[in-house]
Design a protein around this motif. Structure first.
Motif, PDB file in Angstrom:
ATOM      1  N   LEU A 107       0.846  -1.188   0.000  1.00 21.97           N
ATOM      2  CA  LEU A 107       0.000   0.000   0.000  1.00 21.97           C
ATOM      3  C   LEU A 107       0.883   1.241   0.000  1.00 21.97           C
ATOM      4  O   LEU A 107       1.960   1.244   0.591  1.00 21.97           O
ATOM      5  CB  LEU A 107      -0.898   0.038   1.247  1.00 21.97           C
ATOM      6  CG  LEU A 107      -1.855  -1.120   1.458  1.00 21.97           C
ATOM      7  CD1 LEU A 107      -2.479  -1.040   2.846  1.00 21.97           C
ATOM      8  CD2 LEU A 107      -2.931  -1.107   0.382  1.00 21.97           C
ATOM      9  N   ASP A 108       0.402   2.286  -0.626  1.00 24.39           N
ATOM     10  CA  ASP A 108       1.017   3.616  -0.519  1.00 24.39           C
ATOM     11  C   ASP A 108       2.453   3.686  -1.010  1.00 24.39           C
ATOM     12  O   ASP A 108       3.267   4.433  -0.466  1.00 24.39           O
ATOM     13  CB  ASP A 108       0.953   4.126   0.928  1.00 24.39           C
ATOM     14  CG  ASP A 108      -0.458   4.248   1.454  1.00 24.39           C
ATOM     15  OD1 ASP A 108      -1.325   4.699   0.681  1.00 24.39           O
ATOM     16  OD2 ASP A 108      -0.696   3.908   2.620  1.00 24.39           O
ATOM     17  N   THR A 109       2.796   2.952  -2.050  1.00 28.11           N
ATOM     18  CA  THR A 109       4.147   3.076  -2.608  1.00 28.11           C
ATOM     19  C   THR A 109       4.298   4.483  -3.180  1.00 28.11           C
ATOM     20  O   THR A 109       3.541   4.882  -4.060  1.00 28.11           O
ATOM     21  CB  THR A 109       4.381   2.039  -3.725  1.00 28.11           C
ATOM     22  OG1 THR A 109       4.056   0.735  -3.241  1.00 28.11           O
ATOM     23  CG2 THR A 109       5.814   2.076  -4.218  1.00 28.11           C
ATOM     24  N   VAL A 110       5.266   5.232  -2.653  1.00 26.24           N
ATOM     25  CA  VAL A 110       5.421   6.619  -3.091  1.00 26.24           C
ATOM     26  C   VAL A 110       6.903   7.011  -3.060  1.00 26.24           C
ATOM     27  O   VAL A 110       7.642   6.607  -2.173  1.00 26.24           O
ATOM     28  CB  VAL A 110       4.567   7.582  -2.219  1.00 26.24           C
ATOM     29  CG1 VAL A 110       4.995   7.560  -0.763  1.00 26.24           C
ATOM     30  CG2 VAL A 110       4.560   8.992  -2.773  1.00 26.24           C
ATOM     31  N   VAL A 111       7.293   7.780  -4.072  1.00 22.76           N
ATOM     32  CA  VAL A 111       8.641   8.341  -4.177  1.00 22.76           C
ATOM     33  C   VAL A 111       8.487   9.824  -4.471  1.00 22.76           C
ATOM     34  O   VAL A 111       7.619  10.226  -5.250  1.00 22.76           O
ATOM     35  CB  VAL A 111       9.456   7.644  -5.297  1.00 22.76           C
ATOM     36  CG1 VAL A 111      10.798   8.327  -5.525  1.00 22.76           C
ATOM     37  CG2 VAL A 111       9.641   6.172  -4.983  1.00 22.76           C
ATOM     38  N   ALA A 112       9.326  10.641  -3.844  1.00 18.75           N
ATOM     39  CA  ALA A 112       9.312  12.081  -4.107  1.00 18.75           C
ATOM     40  C   ALA A 112       9.408  12.318  -5.615  1.00 18.75           C
ATOM     41  O   ALA A 112      10.206  11.678  -6.303  1.00 18.75           O
ATOM     42  CB  ALA A 112      10.471  12.758  -3.385  1.00 18.75           C
ATOM     43  N   GLN A 113       8.603  13.237  -6.114  1.00 20.67           N
ATOM     44  CA  GLN A 113       8.553  13.477  -7.560  1.00 20.67           C
ATOM     45  C   GLN A 113       9.917  13.769  -8.153  1.00 20.67           C
ATOM     46  O   GLN A 113      10.251  13.277  -9.229  1.00 20.67           O
ATOM     47  CB  GLN A 113       7.591  14.620  -7.871  1.00 20.67           C
ATOM     48  CG  GLN A 113       6.148  14.213  -7.780  1.00 20.67           C
ATOM     49  CD  GLN A 113       5.220  15.284  -8.304  1.00 20.67           C
ATOM     50  OE1 GLN A 113       5.569  16.067  -9.183  1.00 20.67           O
ATOM     51  NE2 GLN A 113       4.015  15.323  -7.764  1.00 20.67           N
ATOM     52  N   ARG A 114      10.742  14.528  -7.459  1.00 22.02           N
ATOM     53  CA  ARG A 114      12.049  14.916  -8.000  1.00 22.02           C
ATOM     54  C   ARG A 114      12.996  13.730  -8.178  1.00 22.02           C
ATOM     55  O   ARG A 114      13.988  13.824  -8.890  1.00 22.02           O
ATOM     56  CB  ARG A 114      12.701  15.986  -7.130  1.00 22.02           C
ATOM     57  CG  ARG A 114      13.143  15.490  -5.780  1.00 22.02           C
ATOM     58  CD  ARG A 114      13.794  16.598  -4.933  1.00 22.02           C
ATOM     59  NE  ARG A 114      14.159  16.112  -3.631  1.00 22.02           N
ATOM     60  CZ  ARG A 114      15.266  15.464  -3.339  1.00 22.02           C
ATOM     61  NH1 ARG A 114      16.151  15.208  -4.287  1.00 22.02           N
ATOM     62  NH2 ARG A 114      15.513  15.052  -2.109  1.00 22.02           N
ATOM     63  N   LEU A 115      12.664  12.594  -7.549  1.00 19.13           N
ATOM     64  CA  LEU A 115      13.531  11.415  -7.609  1.00 19.13           C
ATOM     65  C   LEU A 115      12.886  10.216  -8.305  1.00 19.13           C
ATOM     66  O   LEU A 115      13.457   9.125  -8.309  1.00 19.13           O
ATOM     67  CB  LEU A 115      13.957  11.014  -6.190  1.00 19.13           C
ATOM     68  CG  LEU A 115      14.825  12.029  -5.460  1.00 19.13           C
ATOM     69  CD1 LEU A 115      15.028  11.626  -4.017  1.00 19.13           C
ATOM     70  CD2 LEU A 115      16.154  12.205  -6.170  1.00 19.13           C
ATOM     71  N   GLN A 116      11.725  10.412  -8.903  1.00 19.63           N
ATOM     72  CA  GLN A 116      11.065   9.304  -9.583  1.00 19.63           C
ATOM     73  C   GLN A 116      11.838   8.883 -10.828  1.00 19.63           C
ATOM     74  O   GLN A 116      12.634   9.644 -11.370  1.00 19.63           O
ATOM     75  CB  GLN A 116       9.625   9.690  -9.938  1.00 19.63           C
ATOM     76  CG  GLN A 116       8.763   9.820  -8.703  1.00 19.63           C
ATOM     77  CD  GLN A 116       7.341  10.254  -9.002  1.00 19.63           C
ATOM     78  OE1 GLN A 116       6.962  10.523 -10.137  1.00 19.63           O
ATOM     79  NE2 GLN A 116       6.529  10.330  -7.954  1.00 19.63           N
ATOM     80  N   MET A 117      11.638   7.642 -11.217  1.00 18.53           N
ATOM     81  CA  MET A 117      12.265   7.061 -12.411  1.00 18.53           C
ATOM     82  C   MET A 117      13.766   6.827 -12.219  1.00 18.53           C
ATOM     83  O   MET A 117      14.530   6.830 -13.176  1.00 18.53           O
ATOM     84  CB  MET A 117      12.014   7.931 -13.656  1.00 18.53           C
ATOM     85  CG  MET A 117      10.548   8.235 -13.912  1.00 18.53           C
ATOM     86  SD  MET A 117       9.530   6.770 -14.182  1.00 18.53           S
ATOM     87  CE  MET A 117      10.121   6.238 -15.767  1.00 18.53           C
ATOM     88  N   ARG A 118      14.189   6.604 -10.963  1.00 19.38           N
ATOM     89  CA  ARG A 118      15.602   6.346 -10.671  1.00 19.38           C
ATOM     90  C   ARG A 118      15.811   5.031  -9.930  1.00 19.38           C
ATOM     91  O   ARG A 118      16.863   4.789  -9.372  1.00 19.38           O
ATOM     92  CB  ARG A 118      16.181   7.492  -9.852  1.00 19.38           C
ATOM     93  CG  ARG A 118      16.166   8.802 -10.584  1.00 19.38           C
ATOM     94  CD  ARG A 118      16.794   9.885  -9.781  1.00 19.38           C
ATOM     95  NE  ARG A 118      16.619  11.154 -10.463  1.00 19.38           N
ATOM     96  CZ  ARG A 118      17.250  12.245 -10.128  1.00 19.38           C
ATOM     97  NH1 ARG A 118      18.104  12.244  -9.130  1.00 19.38           N
ATOM     98  NH2 ARG A 118      17.031  13.365 -10.777  1.00 19.38           N
ATOM     99  N   GLY A 119      14.765   4.178  -9.893  1.00 16.40           N
ATOM    100  CA  GLY A 119      14.898   2.871  -9.259  1.00 16.40           C
ATOM    101  C   GLY A 119      14.564   2.831  -7.778  1.00 16.40           C
ATOM    102  O   GLY A 119      14.645   1.768  -7.158  1.00 16.40           O
ATOM    103  N   ILE A 120      14.190   3.948  -7.214  1.00 13.44           N
ATOM    104  CA  ILE A 120      13.889   3.987  -5.779  1.00 13.44           C
ATOM    105  C   ILE A 120      12.631   3.181  -5.467  1.00 13.44           C
ATOM    106  O   ILE A 120      12.606   2.394  -4.518  1.00 13.44           O
ATOM    107  CB  ILE A 120      13.767   5.440  -5.281  1.00 13.44           C
ATOM    108  CG1 ILE A 120      15.121   6.140  -5.426  1.00 13.44           C
ATOM    109  CG2 ILE A 120      13.271   5.487  -3.828  1.00 13.44           C
ATOM    110  CD1 ILE A 120      15.075   7.642  -5.232  1.00 13.44           C
TER     111      ILE A 120
END
Length: 131
Positions: free
Chosen positions: A70-83
């Motif tokens: 549930l609630d998988t979230v990554v800061a927008q500025r760091l998305q698409m980097r494998g986090i």
């Protein structure tokens, strides 16, 4: 960029509220995440960059062999980097260590390639009732 991933990592409610608002859109809620997670979750994974919470996933469970992301979230500025992929991999490893046999997730259509291609989930038949 050095990201540290921690199972049942420490966080404060305001930081998680802000991350949710950044990842999912406003408004910033005032949620007692700590109480909610301690009560209902097998665990959670925090991604930290230099002391700042930049990623999160909650692993709810049934008390037996089923865990749920549930609630998988990554800061927008760091998305698409494998986090996000690393968050899910850590969650899967820890759920497996807790003797869970299944890890479930549901998601919006635009996240299909993330969960199926990047994270290794497979398509299943499932049902849902909007309440």
């Amino acid at each position: 960029m050095t990201i540290k991933y921690e199972w049942r990592g420490d966080f404060d409610n305001a930081a998680l509220d802000a991350l949710h608002a950044d990842g999912f859109g406003p408004p910033v809620a005032e949620t007692d995440w700590r109480e909610r997670l301690e009560r209902y979750s097998l665990g959670w994974v925090c991604a930290d960059e230099d002391g700042a919470l930049v990623g999160f996933v909650n692993v709810a469970w049934d008390g037996g062999v089923h865990a749920f992301l549930l609630d998988t979230v990554v800061a927008q500025r760091l998305q698409m980097r494998g986090i996000g992929t690393a968050l899910v991999a850590t969650a899967a490893r820890e759920a497996r260590a807790a003797k869970c046999q299944w890890l479930h997730v549901d998601f919006e259509a635009h996240l299909r390639s993330f969960y199926f291609d990047a994270c290794g989930f497979r398509e299943t038949t499932a049902g849902l009732i909007a309440l």
